[in-house]
Design an enzyme around this catalytic site. Structure first.
Site, mmCIF file in Angstrom:
data_model
loop_
_atom_site.group_PDB
_atom_site.id
_atom_site.type_symbol
_atom_site.label_atom_id
_atom_site.label_comp_id
_atom_site.label_asym_id
_atom_site.label_seq_id
_atom_site.Cartn_x
_atom_site.Cartn_y
_atom_site.Cartn_z
ATOM 1 N N CYS A 1 0.895 -1.770 -0.439
ATOM 2 C CA CYS A 1 -0.115 -0.142 0.610
ATOM 3 C C CYS A 1 0.937 1.075 -0.011
ATOM 4 O O CYS A 1 0.230 2.407 -0.669
ATOM 5 C CB CYS A 1 -1.227 0.310 1.231
ATOM 6 S SG CYS A 1 -1.988 -1.494 0.569
HETATM 7 C C1 UDX Z 1 -7.399 -4.358 -1.462
HETATM 8 C C2 UDX Z 1 -7.727 -3.122 -2.064
HETATM 9 O O1 UDX Z 1 -9.402 -2.995 -2.530
HETATM 10 C C3 UDX Z 1 -7.113 -1.569 -2.897
HETATM 11 O O2 UDX Z 1 -7.575 -0.772 -3.952
HETATM 12 C C4 UDX Z 1 -6.384 -1.448 -1.808
HETATM 13 O O3 UDX Z 1 -5.706 -0.398 -2.123
HETATM 14 C C5 UDX Z 1 -5.312 -2.558 -0.917
HETATM 15 O O4 UDX Z 1 -6.200 -3.837 -0.543
HETATM 16 P P1 UDX Z 1 -6.007 -5.895 -1.800
HETATM 17 O O5 UDX Z 1 -7.179 -6.866 -1.547
HETATM 18 O O6 UDX Z 1 -5.022 -6.138 -1.946
HETATM 19 O O7 UDX Z 1 -6.403 -4.984 -2.073
HETATM 20 O O8 UDX Z 1 -6.342 -6.954 -3.544
HETATM 21 P P2 UDX Z 1 -6.428 -7.939 -4.330
HETATM 22 O O9 UDX Z 1 -5.214 -9.045 -3.408
HETATM 23 O O10 UDX Z 1 -5.221 -8.072 -4.840
HETATM 24 O O11 UDX Z 1 -6.957 -9.012 -4.634
HETATM 25 C C6 UDX Z 1 -8.112 -8.963 -5.441
HETATM 26 C C7 UDX Z 1 -9.470 -9.448 -5.555
HETATM 27 O O12 UDX Z 1 -10.261 -9.227 -6.674
HETATM 28 C C8 UDX Z 1 -8.289 -10.576 -6.415
HETATM 29 O O13 UDX Z 1 -9.161 -12.331 -5.978
HETATM 30 C C9 UDX Z 1 -9.036 -10.740 -7.919
HETATM 31 O O14 UDX Z 1 -9.410 -12.747 -8.681
HETATM 32 C C10 UDX Z 1 -10.094 -10.294 -7.937
HETATM 33 N N1 UDX Z 1 -10.728 -9.195 -8.848
HETATM 34 C C11 UDX Z 1 -10.359 -8.549 -10.066
HETATM 35 C C12 UDX Z 1 -12.329 -9.414 -8.958
HETATM 36 O O15 UDX Z 1 -13.358 -10.251 -8.421
HETATM 37 N N2 UDX Z 1 -13.104 -9.211 -10.069
HETATM 38 C C13 UDX Z 1 -12.166 -8.395 -10.689
HETATM 39 O O16 UDX Z 1 -13.052 -7.741 -12.049
HETATM 40 C C14 UDX Z 1 -10.415 -7.995 -10.433
HETATM 41 C C1 UDX Z 2 -0.603 -0.517 5.790
HETATM 42 C C2 UDX Z 2 -1.504 0.402 6.755
HETATM 43 O O1 UDX Z 2 -0.989 0.108 8.024
HETATM 44 C C3 UDX Z 2 -3.208 0.225 6.607
HETATM 45 O O2 UDX Z 2 -3.761 0.930 7.241
HETATM 46 C C4 UDX Z 2 -3.288 0.224 5.624
HETATM 47 O O3 UDX Z 2 -4.294 -0.403 5.759
HETATM 48 C C5 UDX Z 2 -2.254 -0.701 4.274
HETATM 49 O O4 UDX Z 2 -0.541 -0.005 4.632
HETATM 50 P P1 UDX Z 2 1.216 -2.741 6.199
HETATM 51 O O5 UDX Z 2 0.952 -2.522 4.468
HETATM 52 O O6 UDX Z 2 -0.094 -3.625 6.254
HETATM 53 O O7 UDX Z 2 -0.719 -1.793 6.736
HETATM 54 O O8 UDX Z 2 2.195 -2.881 6.891
HETATM 55 P P2 UDX Z 2 2.392 -1.476 8.395
HETATM 56 O O9 UDX Z 2 2.615 -2.118 9.312
HETATM 57 O O10 UDX Z 2 2.023 -0.903 8.082
HETATM 58 O O11 UDX Z 2 4.278 -1.741 7.654
HETATM 59 C C6 UDX Z 2 4.203 -0.874 6.842
HETATM 60 C C7 UDX Z 2 5.814 -0.971 6.393
HETATM 61 O O12 UDX Z 2 6.693 0.049 7.347
HETATM 62 C C8 UDX Z 2 7.046 -2.225 6.435
HETATM 63 O O13 UDX Z 2 7.314 -1.946 5.889
HETATM 64 C C9 UDX Z 2 6.702 -1.786 8.346
HETATM 65 O O14 UDX Z 2 8.646 -2.946 8.675
HETATM 66 C C10 UDX Z 2 7.180 -0.789 8.108
HETATM 67 N N1 UDX Z 2 7.370 0.142 9.188
HETATM 68 C C11 UDX Z 2 6.214 0.650 9.803
HETATM 69 C C12 UDX Z 2 8.832 0.796 10.208
HETATM 70 O O15 UDX Z 2 9.825 0.562 9.051
HETATM 71 N N2 UDX Z 2 8.829 1.342 10.872
HETATM 72 C C13 UDX Z 2 7.535 1.823 11.881
HETATM 73 O O16 UDX Z 2 7.529 1.888 12.255
HETATM 74 C C14 UDX Z 2 5.772 1.105 11.249
#
Ligand code: UDX
Ligand code: UDX
Length: 449
Positions: A274
């Site tokens: 993200c």
């Molecule tokens: C989510 C959010 O929705 C994204 O916007 C946010 O920034 C991060 O988290 P994520 O759950 O990680 O994304 O998505 P991903 O792991 O790419 O999965 C998307 C799923 O949607 C897949 O299983 C794919 O097969 C499905 N898909 C995609 C559909 O069912 N229909 C479509 O048209 C496209």
């Molecule tokens: C993030 C946001 O926290 C969440 O709210 C959003 O919906 C998706 O993106 P995630 O990517 O799962 O979640 O991980 P997060 O725990 O936020 O860590 C992101 C990165 O920052 C990791 O690589 C982590 O190691 C790093 N990090 C985090 C640091 O280097 N230092 C810190 O103190 C905290």
């Protein structure tokens, strides 16, 4: 499922599946929809297609109780009252948001809804740039369903804030719910659903416009990423000062309630699916509005540079890295996940390879995903000890428990020369005093942490 499910969740990725499992766990009948039939079959059997603590148990339970079902046929969404869109929103090569999955899913849903009688609420949970819900989504939905938002159709933006590793807990106990909509009925239907879900423990509710709700998600990720780049900047300064450890600075400033103690762990730079994607989308979005968000460009640049600083620390210990055997301990972007998307380890490995190092990597979970990405560019070890065997340098990239519990004597016993770069600051420098130990954010001759 005998009774009609109440909600449908379209896109059974990481966010969609955790959201669906959370709804079902509170007795709300839920159907997950995905174009990937393999994934759908797995979910129907109560098996989690991805690694997330608690998810497997919850899915099994929910499927057994017939509270959760899955389908690849989007028309089943018409049997529900509310559809959440949780398809992915990746980056295009220029950093801008790729809305193609959103468009496809919205169009398919709209087509299915054209025959439905009665009200249906559509909720955009995917991260989308401001204006998407009320622009692209509204347009596609109205065109394909031949219905109008505000009468037979409702539309809300409702971002999620789930973290990998604690996604289920985050879904069950969020610190807020943000609902953006332009009509009263949409907002009140979604509020009703969340009241049913959370009961007396409804988190603070922020009711606003779709555009503001969309921006909340970007602001949240941009702030957190900037906090990490901020502490990494302080760490890089601290490294130059004898007797200074950034941990002390973080602890002290974190006690100020205006700053807070979280997200102040210095390290090799943030990764994950993200932060980078969302910052790039926000930067691109702002620039298209003729505003250059210099701060967020600096957040990203600082993060990119942090990987070369980690490699710089190895060079400080070894001189040239050419033909040196470097053990990289940890590959996932944080502990307890097999996810390597945007992981700092990959940036570090790329720098090491460019400098002619021979890399051997260990990770308790992420080796299969890393193999898919890096193929045979590096070697892989089954455990930390065999990675360390004969190595000239070890770089700690992820704070896994299996790596944290290694002792100075393990490095001494297995490595050719015990040069250690602790990019996650997981060891106590005092215990490594007999070895060549350097760490991010640790000034020269600091013996304590
Ligand atoms: C989510 C959010 O929705 C994204 O916007 C946010 O920034 C991060 O988290 P994520 O759950 O990680 O994304 O998505 P991903 O792991 O790419 O999965 C998307 C799923 O949607 C897949 O299983 C794919 O097969 C499905 N898909 C995609 C559909 O069912 N229909 C479509 O048209 C496209
Ligand atoms: C993030 C946001 O926290 C969440 O709210 C959003 O919906 C998706 O993106 P995630 O990517 O799962 O979640 O991980 P997060 O725990 O936020 O860590 C992101 C990165 O920052 C990791 O690589 C982590 O190691 C790093 N990090 C985090 C640091 O280097 N230092 C810190 O103190 C905290």
């Amino acid at each position: 499922m005998k009774q009609k499910p109440a909600v449908s969740v379209i896109g059974m990725g990481y966010v969609g599946l955790c959201t669906a499992a959370a709804f079902a766990s509170r007795g709300i009948r839920t159907i997950g929809i995905d174009i990937d039939e393999g994934r759908v079959e797995q979910i129907r059997r109560g098996k989690a297609p991805l690694h997330e603590p608690q998810l497997g148990t919850m899915l099994k339970h929910a499927v057994k109780k017939k509270l959760l079902d899955a389908s690849s046929d989007i028309s089943v969404a018409t049997n529900t009252n509310t559809s959440f869109l949780t398809v992915g929103t990746p980056s295009q090569p220029d950093g801008s948001i790729d809305l193609s999955y959103i468009k496809n899913a919205t169009e398919d849903l709209g087509n299915a809804l054209s025959d439905k009688r009665g009200y249906h609420l559509v909720v955009v949970k995917s991260t989308v740039v401001p204006g998407t819900t009320n622009g692209t989504v509204k347009r596609f939905l109205e065109q394909s369903s031949r219905k109008t938002i505000g009468s037979e159709l409702g539309l809300c933006a409702n971002p999620e804030f789930l973290k990998e590793g604690t996604a289920i807990d985050d879904a069950l106990h969020p610190d807020k719910i943000v609902i953006g909509s332009n009509d009263k009925r949409s907002a009140s239907e979604l509020t009703k659903l969340y009241r049913r879900f959370y009961g007396a423990k409804l988190p603070p509710l922020i009711l606003t416009s779709p555009e503001a709700a969309e921006l909340v998600k970007y602001a949240s990720n941009a702030f957190l990423a900037t906090k990490v780049s901020f502490i990494n900047t302080i760490a890089n300064i601290a490294e130059q000062i004898p007797g200074v450890d950034v941990g002390t600075i973080a602890e002290a400033i974190g006690l100020d309630p205006r700053i807070g103690p979280l997200f102040l762990k210095a390290g090799p730079g943030y990764g994950g699916s993200c932060f980078h994607k969302d910052l790039q989308a926000l930067i691109n979005y702002s620039q298209n509005k003729n505003y250059d968000p210099v701060l967020f460009r600096a957040t990203e640049e600082t993060n990119e540079q942090q990987a070369s600083r980690v490699v710089g620390l190895a060079e400080k210990l070894l001189g040239s890295l050419s033909s040196k055997r470097v053990a990289v301990l940890g590959l996932s972007f944080k502990k307890d996940t097999d996810d390597i998307r945007e992981a700092a380890s990959i940036r570090v490995i790329n720098h090491l390879k460019k400098k002619g190092a021979q890399v051997i990597a260990y990770d308790p979970m992420a080796i299969p995903n890393t193999k898919k990405k890096l193929l045979d560019q590096i070697d892989y070890a089954e455990n930390a000890h065999s990675a360390l065997k004969g190595a000239d340098c070890a770089i700690i990239m992820t704070e896994w428990e299996q790596i944290r519990k290694l002792k100075a004597k393990d490095f001494q016993a297995y490595m050719k020369t015990p040069n250690i770069v602790d990019a996650r600051r997981i060891y106590n420098p005092a215990e490594f005093s007999g070895l060549n130990y350097v760490s991010i954010g640790l000034g020269p001759s600091t013996g304590m942490r």
